[in-house]
Design a protein around this motif. Structure first.
Motif, PDB file in Angstrom:
ATOM      1  N   SER A  22     -23.579  58.965  16.181  1.00 54.66           N
ATOM      2  CA  SER A  22     -24.384  57.996  15.414  1.00 54.66           C
ATOM      3  C   SER A  22     -23.524  56.811  15.015  1.00 54.66           C
ATOM      4  O   SER A  22     -23.970  55.654  15.057  1.00 54.66           O
ATOM      5  N   ARG A  25     -23.154  54.575  17.934  1.00 51.07           N
ATOM      6  CA  ARG A  25     -24.407  53.861  18.224  1.00 51.07           C
ATOM      7  C   ARG A  25     -24.580  52.667  17.303  1.00 51.07           C
ATOM      8  O   ARG A  25     -24.956  51.572  17.720  1.00 51.07           O
ATOM      9  N   ILE A  26     -24.302  52.886  15.996  1.00 57.07           N
ATOM     10  CA  ILE A  26     -24.455  51.800  15.018  1.00 57.07           C
ATOM     11  C   ILE A  26     -23.437  50.692  15.294  1.00 57.07           C
ATOM     12  O   ILE A  26     -23.767  49.501  15.273  1.00 57.07           O
ATOM     13  N   HIS A  29     -24.514  48.745  18.266  1.00 58.35           N
ATOM     14  CA  HIS A  29     -25.721  47.988  17.911  1.00 58.35           C
ATOM     15  C   HIS A  29     -25.336  46.695  17.199  1.00 58.35           C
ATOM     16  O   HIS A  29     -25.831  45.616  17.525  1.00 58.35           O
ATOM     17  N   LEU A  30     -24.423  46.817  16.234  1.00 58.84           N
ATOM     18  CA  LEU A  30     -24.045  45.643  15.438  1.00 58.84           C
ATOM     19  C   LEU A  30     -23.087  44.698  16.160  1.00 58.84           C
ATOM     20  O   LEU A  30     -23.059  43.502  15.895  1.00 58.84           O
ATOM     21  N   GLU A  33     -25.482  44.662  20.750  1.00 56.05           N
ATOM     22  CA  GLU A  33     -26.922  44.455  20.946  1.00 56.05           C
ATOM     23  C   GLU A  33     -27.531  43.477  19.951  1.00 56.05           C
ATOM     24  O   GLU A  33     -28.341  42.641  20.303  1.00 56.05           O
ATOM     25  N   LYS A  34     -27.178  43.616  18.665  1.00 53.70           N
ATOM     26  CA  LYS A  34     -27.794  42.774  17.628  1.00 53.70           C
ATOM     27  C   LYS A  34     -26.717  42.125  16.776  1.00 53.70           C
ATOM     28  O   LYS A  34     -26.666  42.300  15.565  1.00 53.70           O
ATOM     29  N   LYS A  35     -25.847  41.403  17.429  1.00 51.71           N
ATOM     30  CA  LYS A  35     -24.714  40.831  16.702  1.00 51.71           C
ATOM     31  C   LYS A  35     -25.173  39.911  15.572  1.00 51.71           C
ATOM     32  O   LYS A  35     -24.494  39.767  14.551  1.00 51.71           O
ATOM     33  N   LYS A  37     -27.296  40.444  13.436  1.00 52.16           N
ATOM     34  CA  LYS A  37     -27.575  41.214  12.219  1.00 52.16           C
ATOM     35  C   LYS A  37     -26.310  41.474  11.397  1.00 52.16           C
ATOM     36  O   LYS A  37     -26.378  41.817  10.219  1.00 52.16           O
TER      37      LYS A  37
END
Ligand SMILES: [Zn+2]
Length: 200
Positions: A22, A25-26, A29-30, A33-35, A37
């Protein structure tokens, strides 16, 4: 991997409930994928960290001296529900079965883990009993031995001879999970069927 990435995953993994997968994944993601954010997330963390602290009266999360529950004049101020931690308070609030105030102990007595009365938030609870602002304490602790010992301590040392009704829920709660993981109906029933602890 790069040291910065490893460090971020280690930091995330140290959070409760997050394993390595996890955390990874986070982090991805940060970072990938979703820089966009990431900056917002840092801002939220910093702002929450600097503005939120314990309510001086009950120990709930608060952005001022007192939390919104303590300041709410529509609540029954003479009834205080004693919980171990803030997530227990949130769980009872979600059940909508209670409209008094709370008191968060920030733990429970545990000689084995070196947690005695001085480590818990007992002093302001004692004040509420002594100055007469409380006439009922509902002990919403778990049903394990440490919770049992904490309830007995409150009955004997905090309430003692003061005219305060003491009742206890915890019956019917999932063993081990306590208040936090009980569903809303279980909490509602547990509150309604609370039992008096007064010695007869
Ligand atoms: Zn409060």
């Amino acid at each position: 991997m790069t040291p910065g990435y490893d460090q971020l995953v280690r930091a995330l993994k140290s959070l409760p409930g997050l394993g390595f997968r996890s955390a990874e994944r986070i982090a991805l993601h940060l970072l990938v994928e979703k820089k966009e954010k990431l900056g917002q997330m840092v801002e939220h963390l910093q702002s929450a960290g600097s503005s939120i602290g314990p309510c001086k009266s009950c120990g709930n999360l608060s952005e001022g001296d007192e939390c919104t529950i303590c300041l709410d004049t529509d609540r029954e101020a003479e009834t205080v529900c004693v919980v171990e931690r803030v997530p227990d308070l949130f769980a009872i609030e979600r059940s909508s079965a209670y409209c008094g105030l709370y008191h968060v102990l920030q733990g429970k007595l545990s000689p084995l883990r070196g947690i005695g009365p001085d480590q818990l938030n007992f002093s302001t609870l004692k004040e509420k009993v002594v100055n007469g602002q409380t006439n009922e304490l509902i002990l919403a602790l778990g049903n394990d031995l440490e919770s049992e010992a904490t309830c007995n301590y409150i009955q004997d040392e905090i309430v003692g001879n003061y005219q305060v009704k003491v009742s206890r829920i915890g019956f019917g709660l999932p063993s081990g999970g306590g208040v936090t993981f009980a569903d809303e109906m279980t909490l509602k029933n547990a509150l309604e069927s609370r039992r008096s602890m007064d010695s007869n």
